[in-house]
Write a protein that holds these residues in place. Structure first.
Motif, short mmCIF file in Angstrom:
data_model
loop_
_atom_site.label_atom_id
_atom_site.label_comp_id
_atom_site.label_asym_id
_atom_site.label_seq_id
_atom_site.Cartn_x
_atom_site.Cartn_y
_atom_site.Cartn_z
N ILE A 178 40.97 53.61 28.39
CA ILE A 178 42.34 53.30 28.78
C ILE A 178 42.35 52.35 29.97
CG2 ILE A 178 44.46 54.26 29.78
CD1 ILE A 178 43.95 56.77 28.08
N GLY A 179 41.46 52.62 30.94
CA GLY A 179 41.37 51.74 32.11
C GLY A 179 40.94 50.34 31.74
N GLU A 180 40.00 50.21 30.81
CA GLU A 180 39.55 48.88 30.39
C GLU A 180 40.65 48.14 29.64
OE1 GLU A 180 35.91 49.08 28.22
OE2 GLU A 180 34.76 49.91 29.89
N ALA A 181 41.42 48.87 28.82
CA ALA A 181 42.54 48.24 28.12
C ALA A 181 43.58 47.73 29.12
CB ALA A 181 43.18 49.23 27.14
N ALA A 182 43.88 48.55 30.14
CA ALA A 182 44.82 48.12 31.19
C ALA A 182 44.26 46.92 31.95
CB ALA A 182 45.10 49.28 32.15
N ASP A 183 42.95 46.93 32.21
CA ASP A 183 42.32 45.80 32.89
C ASP A 183 42.47 44.52 32.06
OD1 ASP A 183 41.55 47.34 35.00
OD2 ASP A 183 39.47 47.54 34.39
N ASP A 184 42.28 44.64 30.74
CA ASP A 184 42.39 43.47 29.86
C ASP A 184 43.81 42.90 29.87
OD1 ASP A 184 39.74 43.65 29.18
OD2 ASP A 184 40.08 44.72 27.30
N ILE A 185 44.81 43.79 29.88
CA ILE A 185 46.20 43.32 29.96
C ILE A 185 46.44 42.58 31.27
CG2 ILE A 185 48.62 44.06 30.06
CD1 ILE A 185 47.79 46.45 28.30
N ARG A 186 45.91 43.16 32.36
CA ARG A 186 46.10 42.55 33.67
C ARG A 186 45.41 41.19 33.76
NH1 ARG A 186 42.67 42.94 37.20
NH2 ARG A 186 41.79 44.85 36.34
N LYS A 187 44.25 41.06 33.12
CA LYS A 187 43.55 39.77 33.12
C LYS A 187 44.38 38.70 32.42
CE LYS A 187 39.00 41.98 33.04
NZ LYS A 187 37.84 42.31 32.18
N VAL A 188 44.96 39.07 31.28
CA VAL A 188 45.81 38.11 30.56
C VAL A 188 47.00 37.72 31.43
CG1 VAL A 188 47.27 37.77 28.54
CG2 VAL A 188 45.10 38.97 28.30
N ALA A 189 47.61 38.72 32.08
CA ALA A 189 48.77 38.45 32.94
C ALA A 189 48.38 37.56 34.12
CB ALA A 189 49.38 39.76 33.44
N ALA A 190 47.20 37.82 34.70
CA ALA A 190 46.75 37.01 35.84
C ALA A 190 46.49 35.57 35.42
CB ALA A 190 45.50 37.62 36.45
N THR A 191 45.89 35.38 34.23
CA THR A 191 45.64 34.03 33.72
C THR A 191 46.95 33.33 33.42
OG1 THR A 191 43.55 34.75 32.74
CG2 THR A 191 44.49 32.69 31.92
N ALA A 192 47.91 34.05 32.83
CA ALA A 192 49.22 33.47 32.56
C ALA A 192 49.91 33.05 33.86
CB ALA A 192 50.09 34.47 31.80
N SER A 193 49.75 33.86 34.91
CA SER A 193 50.35 33.52 36.20
C SER A 193 49.75 32.24 36.76
CB SER A 193 50.12 34.68 37.19
OG SER A 193 50.79 35.84 36.77
N ARG A 194 48.41 32.07 36.57
CA ARG A 194 47.79 30.83 37.04
C ARG A 194 48.30 29.63 36.27
NH1 ARG A 194 43.14 34.00 36.98
NH2 ARG A 194 42.34 32.93 35.12
N LYS A 195 48.49 29.80 34.97
CA LYS A 195 48.98 28.69 34.15
C LYS A 195 50.41 28.31 34.51
CE LYS A 195 46.03 29.47 30.10
NZ LYS A 195 45.40 28.13 30.14
N ALA A 196 51.17 29.26 35.06
CA ALA A 196 52.56 28.99 35.45
C ALA A 196 52.65 28.18 36.75
CB ALA A 196 53.32 30.30 35.61
N ASP A 197 51.53 28.00 37.43
CA ASP A 197 51.52 27.26 38.70
C ASP A 197 51.31 25.78 38.43
OD1 ASP A 197 51.26 26.35 41.27
OD2 ASP A 197 49.35 27.37 41.69
N TRP A 198 52.36 25.01 38.50
CA TRP A 198 52.25 23.58 38.19
C TRP A 198 51.43 22.81 39.24
CZ3 TRP A 198 53.99 19.83 41.57
CH2 TRP A 198 54.86 20.24 42.58
#
Length: 556
Positions: A178-198
């Motif tokens: 469960i922790g690894e699945a949550a970590d994977d979601i957070r990684k995707v969210a963190a990468t998406a946040s970086r992509k949102a930075d113009w």
């Protein structure tokens, strides 16, 4: 700007990006799409996380992880697992951003701390004691060790050892999943946040120019936001599905619920964690030893949570990352850890020495550009140590480290107050793995000659935490001109260990040692283990055809 400073900035940026990957919660706009575990930033936080980069870089081959012994593969090869265990056992040096092998080992320090711990705190009532006995029987059982196939009638009967019950093991496995699945979601969210930075990968001058043109700024902002949303939509569905499935399975399992209730009761009643649970930890730490045939020192076995990263064809768990020194101006405004203030010394080119170890190329600071960029895929691999029970660091545990040992002698609890005098200032918990690395810069003639000479000789080398040995064929480490104008790209095509994410244990021990407590016995400096680790690293930094068998190296 000096070229040495350029190297230092790139390493600071790399550490900050990895740091964000494991500590940064998703962006505000994503909060309704991710579970609570991911919102809290996963298993690490700003106050208890440190990043250490391996120097020199460590090449990893798929065969290093084939058929490793793990808890789920008890018939696997313990020699493979022992080699990995030695590699991840070094305690990082306080104040340094580099992970190097030394004689201070996690296994020896933790064992000394556990064996020296004395329970303190109020006595338990009879009712609590009776309930704790029931909880303990549900969580632990006695199991007889397997009889050796070489034993005869005169051989003593195998001993019975205390082990976790099947229910407890299933609980721990499910919590990890469960922790690894949550970590994977957070990684995707963190990468998406970086992509949102113009502003990513733009210099201060470029940002200033764009800010002056509101329409252009809006276009770039909209484009970056669209890229972030598209990335989230494409990559978040699978880990979200997996997380929900695991949580539903976990919540519907009565036996796992009972395990959770038993653990909660243990952690909140009387001085159980100060006495009974410390006793459990002392029994558990005895079970981690394995002495290879011909070795003089036992190895406490640790293993990666998964070996999928070593499979070249596997695409799960990898995050694409682009890091540029152009973004360093953002890092200067944060509290993220940075490389030591030596102007980047020691982060340039290096080559392996015939006698072992490595040395820096005398021209390693000859990069002719002020900007450097690295693109790569990154994965974080959890390190499992079955013999280490972190519950003793719980706030409910009342204990001291032994006679004359002051409280806080094991860990200060914060990075800023840690010293090498603490018994356990850091514990490496995740291995940072990378592949398909390209390092872009305007390289000097001397740099290109160095790489060319290394590629056509038996000498291995690399740049900073990146190892040229990972290319498997030396000719694969080469310069290629970049069509985006970032200079020539130095390519490292194989899989490698860049370093480790380390956990800072909470403030401990919580109490001062008393005059009548037993004396604390410091962990012995394990030169043999450190020497074995150096041999393993040296073996990683030669071409595959020159490598020795990993199982043989741990005997040295």
């Amino acid at each position: 700007m000096s070229n040495m400073m350029t190297s230092s900035k790139l390493m600071s940026q790399l550490m900050a990006e990895v740091y964000n990957l494991v500590t940064k919660p998703p962006a505000a706009g994503d909060q309704d799409k991710v579970p609570d575990e991911a919102k809290r930033g996963g298993r690490f936080s700003d106050s208890n996380t440190a990043v250490h980069l391996a120097m020199p870089g460590l090449a990893l081959l798929e065969e290093d992880f084939n058929n490793m012994w793990t808890s789920s593969n008890p018939q696997g090869l313990k020699g493979q697992t022992a080699s990995f265990s030695v590699l991840v056992d070094s305690i990082p040096t306080v104040g340094s951003s580099k992970y190097t092998q030394n004689a201070k080992r996690v296994s020896q320090a933790y064992e000394a701390v556990v064996n020296g711990a004395n329970a303190t705190g109020p006595e338990m009532s009879d009712g609590v004691k009776e309930m704790l006995v029931k909880m303990d029987k549900f969580l632990y059982e006695m199991k007889q060790e397997e009889r050796s196939p070489f034993a005869d009638e005169s051989s003593p009967e195998p001993e019975s050892i205390r082990v976790k019950t099947t229910a407890y093991k299933r609980y721990e496995s499910m919590i990890d999943d469960i922790g690894e699945a949550a970590d994977d979601i957070r990684k995707v969210a963190a990468t998406a946040s970086r992509k949102a930075d113009w502003q990513a990968a733009l210099s201060n001058d470029e940002i200033t120019e764009i800010e002056a043109d509101s329409e252009r700024r809006q276009r770039l902002s909209d484009r970056a936001l669209k890229a972030a949303e598209d990335y989230w939509d494409e990559f978040s569905s699978e880990p979200n599905r997996r997380y929900k499935k695991l949580k539903k399975e976990f919540n519907g399992d009565k036996e796992l619920k009972w395990v959770g209730e038993a653990l909660t009761y243990q952690s909140t009643h009387g001085n159980e964690l100060s006495a009974s649970l410390l006793a459990n930890a002392k029994e558990l730490v005895k079970q981690g030893d394995w002495t290879p045939v011909g070795a003089s020192v036992p190895v406490k076995l640790a293993f990666p949570s998964s070996t999928k990263f070593a499979d070249k064809k596997n695409q799960d768990g990898w995050t694409e990352m682009t890091i540029s020194t152009k973004d360093y101006h953002k890092l200067e405004k944060t509290k993220h850890v940075k490389v030591e203030g030596s102007g980047g010394a020691g982060w340039g080119f290096w080559s392996a020495k015939a006698s072992g170890g490595y040395e820096h190329n005398k021209n390693s600071t000859s990069v002719e550009s002020k900007d450097m960029t690295v693109t790569m895929e990154v994965s974080l691999v959890n390190i499992s140590r079955p013999w280490l029970d972190a519950t003793i660091f719980s706030e409910y545990v009342q204990w001291n480290a032994g006679r004359d040992q002051p409280k806080g002698s094991v860990s200060s609890g914060t990075i800023s107050n840690q010293t090498d005098n603490h018994f356990l200032p850091f514990i490496p918990m995740q291995m940072i793995v990378a592949r398909n690395v390209k390092l872009y810069a305007n390289w000097s003639k001397e740099d290109k000659e160095f790489v060319s000479n290394s590629s056509h000789s038996k000498t291995s080398g690399g740049w900073g935490p990146f190892s040229a040995s990972v290319s498997h064929e030396h000719s694969d480490s080469r310069f290629e001109e970049d069509k985006h104008g970032r200079g020539a790209g130095l390519e490292f095509t194989g899989i490698q260990c860049l370093g480790f994410i380390s956990w800072v244990p909470p403030f401990s021990a919580p109490a001062d040692g008393g005059a009548n407590d037993k004396e604390f016995v410091s962990a012995k400096v394990n030169e043999a283990s450190a020497n074995a680790a150096e041999a393993i690293i040296g073996n990683m930094n030669v071409s595959p055809e020159q490598r020795q068998d990993l199982s043989d190296l741990i005997k040295k």
